[in-house]
Enzyme design. Sequence first.
Site, PDB file in Angstrom:
ATOM      1  N   ASN A 199      41.768-161.477 -31.741  1.00 16.83           N
ATOM      2  CA  ASN A 199      41.140-161.067 -30.480  1.00 16.83           C
ATOM      3  C   ASN A 199      40.395-162.258 -29.906  1.00 16.83           C
ATOM      4  OD1 ASN A 199      38.667-160.080 -28.851  1.00 16.83           O
ATOM      5  ND2 ASN A 199      39.953-158.260 -28.952  1.00 16.83           N
ATOM      6  N   SER A 204      43.703-157.327 -27.185  1.00 15.29           N
ATOM      7  CA  SER A 204      42.625-157.178 -26.207  1.00 15.29           C
ATOM      8  C   SER A 204      42.094-155.757 -26.292  1.00 15.29           C
ATOM      9  CB  SER A 204      43.126-157.465 -24.789  1.00 15.29           C
ATOM     10  OG  SER A 204      42.072-157.319 -23.865  1.00 15.29           O
ATOM     11  N   GLU A 205      40.746-155.614 -26.268  1.00 13.79           N
ATOM     12  CA  GLU A 205      40.166-154.284 -26.491  1.00 13.79           C
ATOM     13  C   GLU A 205      40.452-153.283 -25.391  1.00 13.79           C
ATOM     14  OE1 GLU A 205      36.359-156.863 -25.800  1.00 13.79           O
ATOM     15  OE2 GLU A 205      38.375-157.196 -26.556  1.00 13.79           O
ATOM     16  N   ASN A 206      40.982-153.731 -24.256  1.00 14.22           N
ATOM     17  CA  ASN A 206      41.346-152.761 -23.229  1.00 14.22           C
ATOM     18  C   ASN A 206      42.727-152.155 -23.470  1.00 14.22           C
ATOM     19  OD1 ASN A 206      42.288-155.397 -22.540  1.00 14.22           O
ATOM     20  ND2 ASN A 206      42.767-154.694 -20.488  1.00 14.22           N
TER      21      ASN A 206
END
Length: 218
Positions: free
Chosen positions: A24, A47-49
């Site tokens: 990440n 990616s955290e989205n």
Amino acid sequence: MNRHTRDQMAARVARDIPEGAYVNLGIGLPTKVADYLPADKEIFLHSENGLLGMGPAPAAGEEDADLINAGKQSVTLLTGGAFFHHADSFAMMRGGHLDICVLGAFQVSQQGDLANWHTGAADAIPAVGGAMDLAIGARQVFVMMEHQTRDGQSKLVRHCTYPLTGIGCVSRIYTDLAVIDVTTTGLEVCEMIDGLTLEALQALTDAPLRLAPERRRP
């Protein structure tokens, strides 16, 4: 003193990311690392989205408004890339499924404590995002930051004075002056920019430094 540029810092971080790693890249400076990962090395960017398999930034004019990273920057998606729910993304982060995260920082302590979401200033806007989840969930935490603030204060400190993101979580620090490992006995300098001595680096650093064992060999 010729400090590394942000692009040189990103290229240096990219060199340490191994084949097959799930990684990440935090918002801001760390996103540049994606542009320096070799095309012949399979690395899975998360990616955290809700993305896995991100590629580098798109060429000018080829941006897709629906394809962005957590910092709302346009990205590309590599063959085999995947989209998924935000909750699943955070489950990956919290569940220990990421090998490395690369984060920016306001401060890192000699014990590897990380402060990167708030300076504590009354007019500052807190921006924790997924940083706390990444700091405790990734197997290794790399920090990428300038060595000093704009007014010359060291970002490597004995003890963080800003609100903490994570305790003892940082593995390695990449600055515009050096690459530094966090060990159980303190900060060890692995690399320095050409012409810089440990004494000169220490003069710019609040936390105590020593050369890594491999640097001490004659």
